[in-house]
Design an enzyme around this catalytic site. Structure first.
Site, mmCIF file in Angstrom:
data_model
loop_
_atom_site.group_PDB
_atom_site.id
_atom_site.type_symbol
_atom_site.label_atom_id
_atom_site.label_comp_id
_atom_site.label_asym_id
_atom_site.label_seq_id
_atom_site.Cartn_x
_atom_site.Cartn_y
_atom_site.Cartn_z
ATOM 1 N N ALA A 63 0.869 -1.176 0.000
ATOM 2 C CA ALA A 63 0.000 0.000 0.000
ATOM 3 C C ALA A 63 0.907 1.229 0.000
ATOM 4 O O ALA A 63 2.071 1.153 0.420
ATOM 5 C CB ALA A 63 -0.891 -0.025 1.229
ATOM 6 N N GLY A 108 0.702 -4.938 1.007
ATOM 7 C CA GLY A 108 -0.480 -5.050 0.145
ATOM 8 C C GLY A 108 -0.216 -5.833 -1.133
ATOM 9 O O GLY A 108 -1.155 -6.362 -1.742
ATOM 10 N N GLU A 111 -0.552 -9.320 -0.142
ATOM 11 C CA GLU A 111 -1.967 -9.502 0.179
ATOM 12 C C GLU A 111 -2.836 -9.603 -1.078
ATOM 13 O O GLU A 111 -3.745 -10.429 -1.141
ATOM 14 C CB GLU A 111 -2.439 -8.345 1.075
ATOM 15 C CG GLU A 111 -1.834 -8.435 2.477
ATOM 16 C CD GLU A 111 -2.021 -7.163 3.292
ATOM 17 O OE1 GLU A 111 -1.666 -6.069 2.798
ATOM 18 O OE2 GLU A 111 -2.527 -7.261 4.420
ATOM 19 N N GLU A 131 4.674 -4.777 7.610
ATOM 20 C CA GLU A 131 3.895 -3.700 8.242
ATOM 21 C C GLU A 131 4.314 -3.372 9.667
ATOM 22 O O GLU A 131 4.314 -2.202 10.051
ATOM 23 C CB GLU A 131 2.399 -4.058 8.214
ATOM 24 C CG GLU A 131 1.750 -3.920 6.850
ATOM 25 C CD GLU A 131 1.843 -5.170 6.002
ATOM 26 O OE1 GLU A 131 2.610 -6.079 6.373
ATOM 27 O OE2 GLU A 131 1.156 -5.250 4.976
HETATM 28 N N1 CAA Z 1 4.562 3.158 -1.015
HETATM 29 C C1 CAA Z 1 4.936 4.281 -1.641
HETATM 30 N N2 CAA Z 1 6.039 4.382 -2.399
HETATM 31 C C2 CAA Z 1 6.808 3.285 -2.530
HETATM 32 C C3 CAA Z 1 6.482 2.066 -1.905
HETATM 33 C C4 CAA Z 1 5.292 2.021 -1.126
HETATM 34 N N3 CAA Z 1 4.864 0.890 -0.523
HETATM 35 N N4 CAA Z 1 7.441 1.162 -2.195
HETATM 36 C C5 CAA Z 1 8.337 1.792 -2.989
HETATM 37 N N5 CAA Z 1 7.947 3.073 -3.186
HETATM 38 C C6 CAA Z 1 8.637 4.102 -3.983
HETATM 39 C C7 CAA Z 1 9.848 4.644 -3.242
HETATM 40 O O1 CAA Z 1 9.461 5.629 -2.328
HETATM 41 C C8 CAA Z 1 10.656 5.181 -4.384
HETATM 42 O O2 CAA Z 1 10.126 6.423 -4.769
HETATM 43 P P1 CAA Z 1 11.131 7.658 -5.132
HETATM 44 O O3 CAA Z 1 11.917 7.173 -6.309
HETATM 45 O O4 CAA Z 1 10.180 8.763 -5.450
HETATM 46 O O5 CAA Z 1 11.960 7.864 -3.928
HETATM 47 C C9 CAA Z 1 10.390 4.194 -5.511
HETATM 48 O O6 CAA Z 1 9.178 3.521 -5.153
HETATM 49 C C10 CAA Z 1 11.480 3.160 -5.654
HETATM 50 O O7 CAA Z 1 11.680 2.547 -4.385
HETATM 51 P P2 CAA Z 1 13.116 2.403 -3.709
HETATM 52 O O8 CAA Z 1 14.021 3.517 -4.126
HETATM 53 O O9 CAA Z 1 12.895 2.222 -2.246
HETATM 54 O O10 CAA Z 1 13.609 1.052 -4.410
HETATM 55 P P3 CAA Z 1 14.615 -0.009 -3.810
HETATM 56 O O11 CAA Z 1 14.937 -0.938 -4.917
HETATM 57 O O12 CAA Z 1 15.745 0.642 -3.088
HETATM 58 O O13 CAA Z 1 13.770 -0.804 -2.699
HETATM 59 C C11 CAA Z 1 11.816 -1.916 -1.823
HETATM 60 C C12 CAA Z 1 12.661 -1.565 -3.073
HETATM 61 C C13 CAA Z 1 12.616 -2.861 -0.929
HETATM 62 C C14 CAA Z 1 10.561 -2.623 -2.300
HETATM 63 C C15 CAA Z 1 11.499 -0.630 -1.063
HETATM 64 O O14 CAA Z 1 10.961 0.326 -1.965
HETATM 65 C C16 CAA Z 1 10.528 -0.831 0.050
HETATM 66 O O15 CAA Z 1 10.890 -1.326 1.105
HETATM 67 N N6 CAA Z 1 9.251 -0.403 -0.169
HETATM 68 C C17 CAA Z 1 8.238 -0.476 0.842
HETATM 69 C C18 CAA Z 1 7.747 -1.899 1.027
HETATM 70 C C19 CAA Z 1 6.727 -1.952 2.154
HETATM 71 O O16 CAA Z 1 7.012 -1.685 3.294
HETATM 72 N N7 CAA Z 1 5.482 -2.336 1.798
HETATM 73 C C20 CAA Z 1 4.400 -2.445 2.736
HETATM 74 C C21 CAA Z 1 3.615 -1.184 2.766
HETATM 75 S S1 CAA Z 1 2.465 -1.157 4.087
HETATM 76 C C22 CAA Z 1 1.110 -2.006 3.521
HETATM 77 O O17 CAA Z 1 1.094 -2.579 2.461
HETATM 78 C C23 CAA Z 1 -0.055 -1.992 4.460
HETATM 79 C C24 CAA Z 1 -1.172 -2.928 4.158
HETATM 80 O O18 CAA Z 1 -1.110 -4.097 4.474
HETATM 81 C C25 CAA Z 1 -2.369 -2.440 3.586
#
Ligand code: CAA
Length: 263
Positions: A63, A108, A111, A131
């Protein structure tokens, strides 16, 4: 649509989440577009769907953390409901949905793959429920579907530790059915979907409903659900033709299923 594309190939529809700048993260607009895309599927001409992500790095990275970062308790609950409603629609969609997980499937993303009927993934796929590291619980069905899919103990371990797992481990614990090189993933998904689409559509839909509905109740009630859906297939053209072909020993017509390889 800004973030979701749909392509129809014969009886198979491919839904692609296309927000590469955010690794296909699910914001409200993506969720709304997904709902609209599924609702627009012509169920008279479509027998199986594939859900995948654009690009070669990410299926869905979760998400949208930016959007969630300022939510109040009530808004958080409403956002959870929004995701849950869309994912439940996918889970109960009348025809099968195959998740072709082509990279990160986090939060998500994991999920939404679990709301699909079948998951296959690429070798670079990474699954996880990160999360608790963000100060929240999985909120789009993760606490419920992960435990049902891989068992309570493994689900609790993944969710409490927030540790991501690679494709081979996801395969080992039964979270995905098979792992393929990235370039083979979509072709395999399409072949599998075509195989499903070659079977009797009413029977396939009834199988999905029988499994889904039956899993929610005890066995005595479950077999009654099965009996009704089994009975519902009779007198259909497919049942008459399918059994007729067998009895007439028409091998050409009997061989309807396109085989797919499970590595
Ligand atoms: N939400 C918003 N933006 C996201 C995102 C997310 N979940 N995941 C990645 N992005 C964005 C980053 O912010 C980045 O944007 P910018 O270029 O504008 O900075 C772009 O995507 C590329 O990401 P990274 O530079 O971080 O890429 P990376 O290769 O270094 O890392 C990754 C990849 C490990 C997937 C890392 O992006 C990451 O950890 N993302 C978050 C994953 C996460 O925690 N997901 C769970 C979200 S909570 C949820 O889903 C709740 C629920 O159950 C409903």
């Amino acid at each position: 649509m800004e973030f979701v594309t749909y392509e129809q190939e014969g009886f198979v529809g491919v839904v692609t989440i296309n927000r590469p700048k955010a690794l296909n993260a699910l914001n409200s607009t993506v969720l709304e577009e997904l709902e609209a895309t599924f609702k627009a599927v012509d169920l008279d001409t479509t027998r199986c769907l594939i859900l995948t992500g654009a690009g070669e790095k990410s299926f869905v990275a979760g998400a949208d953390i930016g959007e969630m970062s300022t939510l109040t308790k009530a808004e958080g609950e409403a956002f959870g409901k929004k995701g849950n409603d869309v994912f439940r629609m996918i889970e109960t969609f009348p025809i099968p949905v195959i998740a072709a997980v082509n990279g990160f499937a986090l939060g998500g993303g994991c999920e939404i793959s679990m709301s699909c009927d079948i998951r296959i993934c690429s070798e670079n796929a990474v699954f996880g429920q990160p999360e608790v590291g963000l100060g929240i619980t999985p909120g789009f069905g993760g606490t419920q579907r992960l435990a049902r899919l891989v068992g309570e103990g493994m689900a609790k371990q993944m969710i409490y530790t927030a540790r991501n797992i690679k494709a081979d481990e996801a395969y080992r614990i039964g979270l995905v059915n098979a792992v393929y090189p990235l370039e083979e993933l979509l072709p395999v998904a399409k072949k599998m979907a075509a195989g499903i689409a070659a079977n009797a559509p009413i029977a396939v839909r009834n199988c999905k409903k029988a499994i889904n509905d039956g899993m929610q109740v005890d066995m005595d009630k479950a077999i009654v659900i099965e009996e009704k859906l089994f009975g519902d297939c009779f007198e259909t053209e497919d049942q008459k033709a399918g059994m007729g072909n067998f009895l007439e020993k028409d091998k050409e017509k009997k061989l309807k299923v396109v085989p797919f390889q499970n590595k």
